[in-house]
Design a protein around this motif. Structure first.
Motif, PDB file in Angstrom:
ATOM      1  N   PRO A  14       0.833  -1.203   0.000  1.00 39.62           N
ATOM      2  CA  PRO A  14       0.000   0.000   0.000  1.00 39.62           C
ATOM      3  C   PRO A  14       0.867   1.253   0.000  1.00 39.62           C
ATOM      4  O   PRO A  14       1.992   1.236   0.491  1.00 39.62           O
ATOM      5  CB  PRO A  14      -0.803  -0.114   1.299  1.00 39.62           C
ATOM      6  N   ARG A  15       0.327   2.312  -0.562  1.00 41.56           N
ATOM      7  CA  ARG A  15       0.993   3.614  -0.529  1.00 41.56           C
ATOM      8  C   ARG A  15       0.179   4.515   0.378  1.00 41.56           C
ATOM      9  O   ARG A  15      -1.046   4.500   0.350  1.00 41.56           O
ATOM     10  CB  ARG A  15       1.069   4.216  -1.926  1.00 41.56           C
ATOM     11  N   TYR A  16       0.883   5.305   1.170  1.00 43.59           N
ATOM     12  CA  TYR A  16       0.222   6.196   2.115  1.00 43.59           C
ATOM     13  C   TYR A  16       0.591   7.633   1.779  1.00 43.59           C
ATOM     14  O   TYR A  16       1.731   7.924   1.427  1.00 43.59           O
ATOM     15  CB  TYR A  16       0.666   5.902   3.550  1.00 43.59           C
ATOM     16  N   SER A  17      -0.383   8.508   1.932  1.00 46.89           N
ATOM     17  CA  SER A  17      -0.111   9.928   1.754  1.00 46.89           C
ATOM     18  C   SER A  17      -0.930  10.714   2.765  1.00 46.89           C
ATOM     19  O   SER A  17      -1.956  10.253   3.257  1.00 46.89           O
ATOM     20  CB  SER A  17      -0.438  10.374   0.326  1.00 46.89           C
ATOM     21  N   LEU A  18      -0.435  11.894   3.056  1.00 50.51           N
ATOM     22  CA  LEU A  18      -1.085  12.758   4.031  1.00 50.51           C
ATOM     23  C   LEU A  18      -0.820  14.198   3.642  1.00 50.51           C
ATOM     24  O   LEU A  18       0.301  14.552   3.273  1.00 50.51           O
ATOM     25  CB  LEU A  18      -0.524  12.488   5.435  1.00 50.51           C
ATOM     26  N   THR A  19      -1.848  14.997   3.713  1.00 51.69           N
ATOM     27  CA  THR A  19      -1.711  16.436   3.543  1.00 51.69           C
ATOM     28  C   THR A  19      -2.010  17.069   4.890  1.00 51.69           C
ATOM     29  O   THR A  19      -3.022  16.756   5.519  1.00 51.69           O
ATOM     30  CB  THR A  19      -2.696  16.963   2.478  1.00 51.69           C
ATOM     31  N   THR A  20      -1.132  17.935   5.325  1.00 48.04           N
ATOM     32  CA  THR A  20      -1.251  18.544   6.649  1.00 48.04           C
ATOM     33  C   THR A  20      -0.615  19.920   6.641  1.00 48.04           C
ATOM     34  O   THR A  20       0.203  20.225   5.775  1.00 48.04           O
ATOM     35  CB  THR A  20      -0.571  17.658   7.726  1.00 48.04           C
ATOM     36  N   ASN A  21      -0.965  20.733   7.637  1.00 46.14           N
ATOM     37  CA  ASN A  21      -0.270  22.014   7.756  1.00 46.14           C
ATOM     38  C   ASN A  21       1.069  21.839   8.473  1.00 46.14           C
ATOM     39  O   ASN A  21       1.855  22.765   8.558  1.00 46.14           O
ATOM     40  CB  ASN A  21      -1.135  23.078   8.428  1.00 46.14           C
ATOM     41  N   GLY A  22       1.327  20.657   8.999  1.00 45.30           N
ATOM     42  CA  GLY A  22       2.635  20.347   9.558  1.00 45.30           C
ATOM     43  C   GLY A  22       2.907  20.864  10.952  1.00 45.30           C
ATOM     44  O   GLY A  22       3.954  20.576  11.526  1.00 45.30           O
TER      45      GLY A  22
END
Length: 189
Positions: A14-22
């Protein structure tokens, strides 16, 4: 860990991704991101951050970007959004982000606010300056650095893969497949 188990059973990874303000990333989260080879997109507006976001957020985000860059298995990109009120920061923000060592900066233009003639003239000037930032960065590193200026991965049209091969978990715990239909997948898992 369900995805890892399913991946082993199917012979895929599986590939994981995340968008966040950090700003809330912890050391534990960074270890997890590195272990599972996350692709992370950090939303950071560079020099405009302090004018349009929470005061003091730049220091936290820059600190976390540096920690993420030290992890070899994390694929990092920064998304920097310009609005009519912050467009004058566009090229310098990209320069600062690239100088941190971020390999790719996505420059986004807000479609929410109205762009008048003055802000459009500023955008034009900033895009010319951004070109110079990209050329300078390429001369130093061999990488353009600005995702918008890189060639596409292939021919065709972009489409939103939300709901087809990716889902998102909303802050309220709901699961959804596309920002256009945030309630569609709610409660399915």
């Amino acid at each position: 860990y369900f995805a890892e188990k399913l991946g082993r059973e199917s012979g895929s990874r599986p590939r994981y991704s995340l968008t966040t303000n950090g700003s809330l990333i912890t050391a534990e989260a960074i270890r997890l991101f590195n272990k599972y080879r996350f692709a992370l997109e950090i939303s950071f507006d560079g020099t405009a951050q302090e004018t349009c976001r929470q005061k003091g957020s730049s220091v936290k985000i820059i600190r976390n970007i540096k920690k993420l860059l030290a992890c070899p298995d994390i694929q990092l990109e920064v998304n920097s959004v310009s609005t009519p009120g912050t467009v004058q920061h566009l090229s310098e923000s990209a320069r600062i982000i690239l100088d941190l060592g971020v390999p790719s900066v996505q420059v986004s233009i807000s479609a929410i606010e109205r762009w008048n003639k003055v802000s459009l003239r500023k955008l034009r000037a900033e895009m010319k300056a951004l070109r110079e930032v990209a050329i300078e960065h390429f001369r130093k590193t061999g990488n353009v650095g600005i995702a918008n200026f890189k060639g596409s991965r292939g021919k065709g049209f972009f489409f939103c893969a939300g709901g087809q091969d990716r889902f998102a978990i909303a802050p309220d715990g709901g699961i959804w497949g596309c920002f256009l239909f945030p309630g569609f997948f709610r409660g399915m898992l």
